[in-house]
Design a protein around this motif. Structure first.
Motif, mmCIF file in Angstrom:
data_model
loop_
_atom_site.group_PDB
_atom_site.id
_atom_site.type_symbol
_atom_site.label_atom_id
_atom_site.label_comp_id
_atom_site.label_asym_id
_atom_site.label_seq_id
_atom_site.Cartn_x
_atom_site.Cartn_y
_atom_site.Cartn_z
ATOM 1 N N LEU A 102 0.803 -1.220 0.000
ATOM 2 C CA LEU A 102 0.000 0.000 0.000
ATOM 3 C C LEU A 102 0.838 1.274 0.000
ATOM 4 C CD1 LEU A 102 -3.066 0.727 0.206
ATOM 5 C CD2 LEU A 102 -2.732 0.881 2.676
ATOM 6 N N GLN A 103 0.533 2.172 -0.934
ATOM 7 C CA GLN A 103 1.096 3.521 -0.897
ATOM 8 C C GLN A 103 0.228 4.374 0.048
ATOM 9 O OE1 GLN A 103 2.573 4.962 -5.148
ATOM 10 N NE2 GLN A 103 0.575 3.982 -5.318
ATOM 11 N N ILE A 104 0.854 4.955 1.063
ATOM 12 C CA ILE A 104 0.122 5.827 1.983
ATOM 13 C C ILE A 104 0.545 7.256 1.676
ATOM 14 C CG2 ILE A 104 -0.366 6.399 4.385
ATOM 15 C CD1 ILE A 104 0.568 3.562 5.118
ATOM 16 N N ILE A 105 -0.392 8.030 1.151
ATOM 17 C CA ILE A 105 -0.125 9.418 0.768
ATOM 18 C C ILE A 105 -0.663 10.322 1.862
ATOM 19 C CG2 ILE A 105 -0.490 11.173 -1.013
ATOM 20 C CD1 ILE A 105 -1.267 8.718 -2.871
ATOM 21 N N GLY A 106 0.232 10.937 2.612
ATOM 22 C CA GLY A 106 -0.177 11.772 3.738
ATOM 23 C C GLY A 106 -0.080 13.246 3.415
ATOM 24 N N LEU A 107 -1.193 13.960 3.497
ATOM 25 C CA LEU A 107 -1.240 15.381 3.150
ATOM 26 C C LEU A 107 -1.514 16.246 4.374
ATOM 27 C CD1 LEU A 107 -3.434 15.255 -0.105
ATOM 28 C CD2 LEU A 107 -0.945 15.061 0.103
#
Length: 368
Positions: free
Chosen positions: A241-246
């Motif tokens: 899983l790619q976890i994209i944190g903004l």
């Protein structure tokens, strides 16, 4: 839609004025008073004092300011419930003639049910369970989504320890926290972060508007000290899983958000520069459900957010529905799944009516 942030305070002020007139007259009638003057003064002055107290003391660190904030928050909730109770009994009175004393007894009975029921409803933490198919996963990932915990004036380590225990009971592989961990500087110390060390899975955190209003740099530093993975406009990898944190930000330059600084990068700009692999399963963590179309354009599979509280107290769920395209629950935008949690804590009045405090168990499952 862009005018809604301006119309809401105008509408709120208008409704407040109407409620003052309505409550003053109704109380005067129930009490058999000859004059309504003092009732007008009371119902006009008290809400204003409490609203000022809420704004002035939200970040109070002294006990007096903390206590006044709690009193003011509870009082504003009770003001809403007594208004709702009177209106409901007035509807009954359209069909059944009620004497002032009968009206008062029915109103206060309903008021008590609303107030006590809403308070205990806010304290009861429910677990919501969802299965989410994601392309590209080679194995099931059991995740927990936490948001809007709001440790501060009404919640402390007793509540936090309960939350940690209930989170661990889900046997998560990974835990996502999408902002608003604190709601005031009253809780800004390391002791309110130490319980996070007892979570039995990797934790990924992105900030929210209340974290910024409190002291974002300190919160992020204490999160890191507690072993939490803080994501600031970056990508982390967990299994497939790619976890994209903004960070909390507006969707694009054409969008206005009173809770997000217009001077910061936007979701559109940030996603354009991140090396997102559209052929890999991915999840975005962002505090508010903003920039959904930009996430979908980058091939993101799942968007996790909070912020809305689902409206927290009826009838504000309808206001929240106007403000946010996605207010609560699981939603679909083209190929993107958007989940908006109603959150764990509360902001302002410690009540929930028509919404729930929820811990979300998301079972991410492989699909072709």
């Amino acid at each position: 839609m862009k005018f809604i942030p301006y119309l809401i305070p105008i509408g709120f002020l208008s409704l407040l004025i109407v409620s003052v007139i309505y409550l003053a007259r109704k109380w005067s009638w129930i009490m058999g008073a000859d004059s309504t003057t003092w009732f007008y003064v009371f119902f006009a002055v008290v809400p204003v004092l409490f609203m000022v107290g809420l704004i002035k003391n939200i970040n109070a660190v002294d006990y007096t300011g903390h206590a006044f904030y709690k009193i003011a928050s509870v009082a504003m909730g009770l003001y809403l419930f007594i208004t709702m109770a009177f209106l409901a009994v007035d509807l009954v009175a359209l069909f059944i003639k009620l004497k002032p004393m009968q009206f008062g007894i029915l109103s206060f009975t309903l008021f008590s049910v609303l107030a006590l029921g809403s308070y205990f409803n806010a304290q009861y933490l429910r677990t919501s369970n969802y299965k989410v198919p994601l392309k590209g996963l080679s194995q099931t990932i059991n995740s927990v989504h936490l948001t809007d915990i709001h440790i501060g004036h009404f919640r402390n380590n007793g509540f936090l320890n309960k939350l940690v225990k209930q989170t661990n009971a889900q046997n998560p592989d990974v835990i996502f926290i999408t902002g608003d961990y604190l709601d005031s500087k009253y809780a800004l110390n390391s002791s309110h972060f130490e319980p996070l060390q007892n979570l039995k899975a990797p934790v990924y955190f992105v900030d929210g508007n209340h974290d910024h209003a409190t002291d974002n740099d300190s919160i992020l530093a204490m999160m890191r000290s507690a072993g939490v993975n803080v994501l600031q406009n970056e990508i982390a990898q967990f299994k497939d899983l790619q976890i994209i944190g903004l960070e909390h930000m507006v969707a694009d330059r054409e969008t206005f958000d009173v809770h997000a600084s217009p001077g910061k990068p936007t979701i559109r700009e940030t996603l354009n520069r991140l090396p997102i692999k559209s052929d890999k399963p991915s999840v975005i963590l962002h505090h508010a459900p903003n920039g959904i179309k930009h996430a979908e354009a980058h091939g993101v599979d799942l968007y996790l957010a909070g912020h809305t509280h689902g409206g927290q107290i009826f009838p504000f769920n309808y206001v929240s529905n106007l403000m946010f395209e996605y207010n609560s629950g699981m939603n679909i935008y083209k190929s993107l799944k958007v989940f908006v949690s109603e959150g764990i804590g509360t902001f302002g009045p410690p009540f929930r009516l028509g919404t729930k405090s929820e811990l979300v168990n998301l079972q991410l499952i492989p699909t072709e």
